[in-house]
Design a protein around this motif. Structure first.
Motif, PDB file in Angstrom:
ATOM      1  N   LYS A  27      -6.022   3.254   6.529  1.00  0.00           N
ATOM      2  CA  LYS A  27      -5.354   3.247   5.229  1.00  0.00           C
ATOM      3  C   LYS A  27      -3.878   2.874   5.344  1.00  0.00           C
ATOM      4  CE  LYS A  27      -8.462   6.915   3.643  1.00  0.00           C
ATOM      5  NZ  LYS A  27      -8.572   8.374   3.368  1.00  0.00           N
ATOM      6  N   GLN A  28      -3.256   3.217   6.454  1.00  0.00           N
ATOM      7  CA  GLN A  28      -1.819   3.030   6.605  1.00  0.00           C
ATOM      8  C   GLN A  28      -1.429   1.659   7.149  1.00  0.00           C
ATOM      9  OE1 GLN A  28       0.741   5.061   5.712  1.00  0.00           O
ATOM     10  NE2 GLN A  28      -0.750   6.409   4.741  1.00  0.00           N
ATOM     11  N   ALA A  30      -1.029  -2.109   7.048  1.00  0.00           N
ATOM     12  CA  ALA A  30      -1.045  -3.240   6.118  1.00  0.00           C
ATOM     13  C   ALA A  30      -1.556  -4.508   6.777  1.00  0.00           C
ATOM     14  CB  ALA A  30       0.358  -3.484   5.568  1.00  0.00           C
ATOM     15  N   GLN A 432       5.319  -5.400  -1.638  1.00  0.00           N
ATOM     16  CA  GLN A 432       4.020  -4.887  -2.058  1.00  0.00           C
ATOM     17  C   GLN A 432       4.180  -3.434  -2.529  1.00  0.00           C
ATOM     18  OE1 GLN A 432       0.849  -5.599   0.768  1.00  0.00           O
ATOM     19  NE2 GLN A 432       1.744  -7.543   1.434  1.00  0.00           N
ATOM     20  N   PRO A 433       3.849  -3.148  -3.792  1.00  0.00           N
ATOM     21  CA  PRO A 433       4.122  -1.815  -4.365  1.00  0.00           C
ATOM     22  C   PRO A 433       3.573  -0.666  -3.536  1.00  0.00           C
ATOM     23  CG  PRO A 433       3.434  -3.337  -6.078  1.00  0.00           C
ATOM     24  CD  PRO A 433       3.235  -4.053  -4.781  1.00  0.00           C
ATOM     25  N   GLU A 434       2.360  -0.827  -3.013  1.00  0.00           N
ATOM     26  CA  GLU A 434       1.754   0.271  -2.256  1.00  0.00           C
ATOM     27  C   GLU A 434       2.490   0.528  -0.944  1.00  0.00           C
ATOM     28  OE1 GLU A 434      -0.304  -3.503  -0.951  1.00  0.00           O
ATOM     29  OE2 GLU A 434       0.448  -2.623  -2.835  1.00  0.00           O
ATOM     30  N   LEU A 435       3.211  -0.495  -0.434  1.00  0.00           N
ATOM     31  CA  LEU A 435       3.994  -0.323   0.779  1.00  0.00           C
ATOM     32  C   LEU A 435       5.412   0.142   0.452  1.00  0.00           C
ATOM     33  CD1 LEU A 435       2.924  -3.510   2.805  1.00  0.00           C
ATOM     34  CD2 LEU A 435       1.998  -1.185   2.976  1.00  0.00           C
ATOM     35  N   LYS A 437       6.458   2.064  -1.838  1.00  0.00           N
ATOM     36  CA  LYS A 437       6.541   3.494  -2.175  1.00  0.00           C
ATOM     37  C   LYS A 437       6.520   4.395  -0.939  1.00  0.00           C
ATOM     38  CE  LYS A 437       1.552   4.165  -3.012  1.00  0.00           C
ATOM     39  NZ  LYS A 437       0.538   4.471  -4.053  1.00  0.00           N
ATOM     40  N   ARG A 438       6.234   3.831   0.215  1.00  0.00           N
ATOM     41  CA  ARG A 438       6.263   4.627   1.443  1.00  0.00           C
ATOM     42  C   ARG A 438       7.684   5.025   1.839  1.00  0.00           C
ATOM     43  NH1 ARG A 438       1.880   1.562   5.438  1.00  0.00           N
ATOM     44  NH2 ARG A 438       0.034   1.933   4.138  1.00  0.00           N
TER      45      ARG A 438
END
Length: 501
Positions: A27-28, A30, A432-435, A437-438
């Protein structure tokens, strides 16, 4: 074709006794390195995709993972290294230019490591920064040749616009687009807290960050991305970028994949299109042309903001800086060949430019020899790694230093040098939004404040050991430096003596 096969640079070592198939690594990542195999009921890895960013290692709950350098090698050859052979294979297959990021990794001399700091003992006793005042505030900008007084004897303020820094360190230029919104937010918050400045780079200023304007340096580069009157007014200073250390003599390139709607609006270019800035400013081909832009920018901001000119460290940098000092610029920023960037042609990054240590010393001495050192301040950048590097840079002639890579490391960067892919697993060099926000901007800002606060304390300790109590006394004080293992010519350019003298 098998001829093009390149063995993975890294190997993923997974301890089967510890791995619980939690799939967090999958999941982590990319890059798609980790995959769960339904047939064997275990995790497998496509090591060819691994960039050694350590995200999976850091988040594995059972410590089942580690990344190691592969032992695979080509037949040893002093002239043709394995990396050189692989680069030939890649270009023969694609016909493209090789891209790299995050600074020059080649084993060329690091002069900071060959310069030692002198210390006081008896006749000039050291100063204890815990018990005695120590001044690390820096004011950047031209200084008058003499003090003027009015008829009543009072001081006449004839200073041109200045930048006041509570610490002699600024965050260097990193554009929105090359790094994420959250990374910019962290830099802006930290700069405000520390009483220093961060730099927009050539990507314009996101509307959310105008509130940090008093701690922002806005950049005008050859592409003029995001440049408009409100942008120029927003910053505390304006930087004209003529070049940068990672890629002297060429322009910039931000891939279209990183130009999302927000970046598009900020840069004022179409979404999804490559942002390519030309190598030269097409209105600057001489110092006289540069002077016109300097004064155009000053005119646009009613002469209320200092103007910085940023140049890459090249062989004739002292002469270039002499011209810039006469162009009306208030500050010169010099970027050495180890400076980082999100993407640069590998050949340029590794072969063009000179070390910041030699460039800085040459510039400071040239300006002193010509009697114009007071006309400008100097900022040095290009792999300032710690407080000692900063102290040595100031002693060689800098007024302050830019830090970029060190700041990104504080935010979580693991220097995997794959920024150009836009798949930063730590939320820094990605859109990339999902990245994105990390990266927590608040936590990031706190880490940046911790880093530079620690550096500032170490700077005071180092100055105290020299018997110096202010940055102004340290600036250009090369008597406090000694070289180790340097040639006579290197010592001459640096303007320092060898250890033991």
């Amino acid at each position: 074709m098998s001829i093009n096969y390149i063995y993975p640079e890294f190997e993923v070592i997974r301890d089967a006794n510890r791995c619980i198939n939690c799939r967090i690594c999958e999941k982590q990542c990319a890059n798609g390195v980790h995959v769960y195999d339904d047939k064997t009921k275990r995790m497998i890895a496509d090591e060819a995709k691994c960039v050694n960013c350590h995200r999976c290692v850091a988040l594995c709950p059972t410590r089942a993972l580690k990344i190691v350098k592969t032992e695979h090698t080509f037949r040893p050859n002093a002239n043709w290294s394995g990396q050189t052979i692989e680069e030939v294979y890649r270009q023969a297959e694609t016909g493209g230019v090789l891209l790299s990021s995050m600074g020059n990794p080649t084993p060329l001399p690091v002069y900071w490591d060959r310069i030692l700091i002198n210390a006081s003992q008896v006749t000039n006793p050291p100063i204890d920064p815990l018990r005695e005042p120590m001044e690390t505030k820096v004011i950047l900008g031209p200084k008058p040749d003499r003090i003027e007084r009015n008829a009543e004897g009072g001081l006449v303020n004839n200073l041109k616009p200045q930048l006041t820094l509570d610490i002699p360190i600024l965050f260097s230029a990193m554009s929105y687009g090359s790094i994420s919104y959250n990374a910019h937010a962290a830099l802006a918050k930290a700069a405000e807290c520390l009483g220093t400045f961060y730099n927009t780079g050539e990507g314009g200023l996101h509307e959310d960050f105008y509130r940090y304007g008093p701690h922002t340096i806005v950049q005008v580069a050859s592409g003029r991305f995001g440049v408009h009157p409100d942008y120029l007014e927003a910053g505390g200073a304006i930087e004209i970028k003529m070049g940068q250390g990672a890629k002297p003599g060429i322009g910039g390139h931000l891939p279209g994949a990183k130009i999302n709607a927000d970046v598009s609006k900020t840069r004022m270019i179409p979404e999804g299109t490559d942002a390519i800035s030309p190598a030269p400013h097409h209105d600057i081909y001489s110092i006289e042309d540069l002077r016109q832009l300097v004064y155009s920018v000053k005119e646009a901001t009613r002469y209320q903001k200092p103007v910085i000119v940023k140049v890459a460290a090249v062989h004739n940098i002292a002469a270039v800086a002499s011209g810039i000092a006469r162009s009306g610029a208030d500050i010169i920023a010099i970027d050495g060949f180890r400076g980082g960037t999100g993407a640069a042609p590998t050949r340029v990054r590794d072969n063009v430019g000179i070390p910041i240590e030699l460039a800085l010393a040459a510039v400071d001495q040239r300006l002193r020899d010509e009697g114009i050192r007071g006309n400008v301040s100097l900022i040095a950048g290009g792999s300032i790694r710690n407080a000692a590097d900063a102290v040595k840079a100031i002693a060689l002639g800098a007024d302050a230093v830019y830090v970029g890579t060190a700041a990104l490391l504080a935010l979580g960067c693991h220097l995997c040098r794959s920024c150009q892919t836009g798949k930063c697993n730590w939320g820094i060099a990605t859109q990339q939004p999902e990245l994105v926000k990390r990266l927590d901007p608040e936590e990031g800002a706190a880490r940046l404040v911790n880093l530079l606060s620690a550096w500032n304390h170490e700077i005071q300790e180092l100055m105290g050991g020299m018997g110096i109590n202010s940055i102004e006394t340290l600036r250009g004080n090369r008597l406090m430096l000694r070289g180790v293992g340097l040639t006579e010519k290197e010592l001459e350019i640096l303007g320092i003596k060898h250890a033991g003298e």
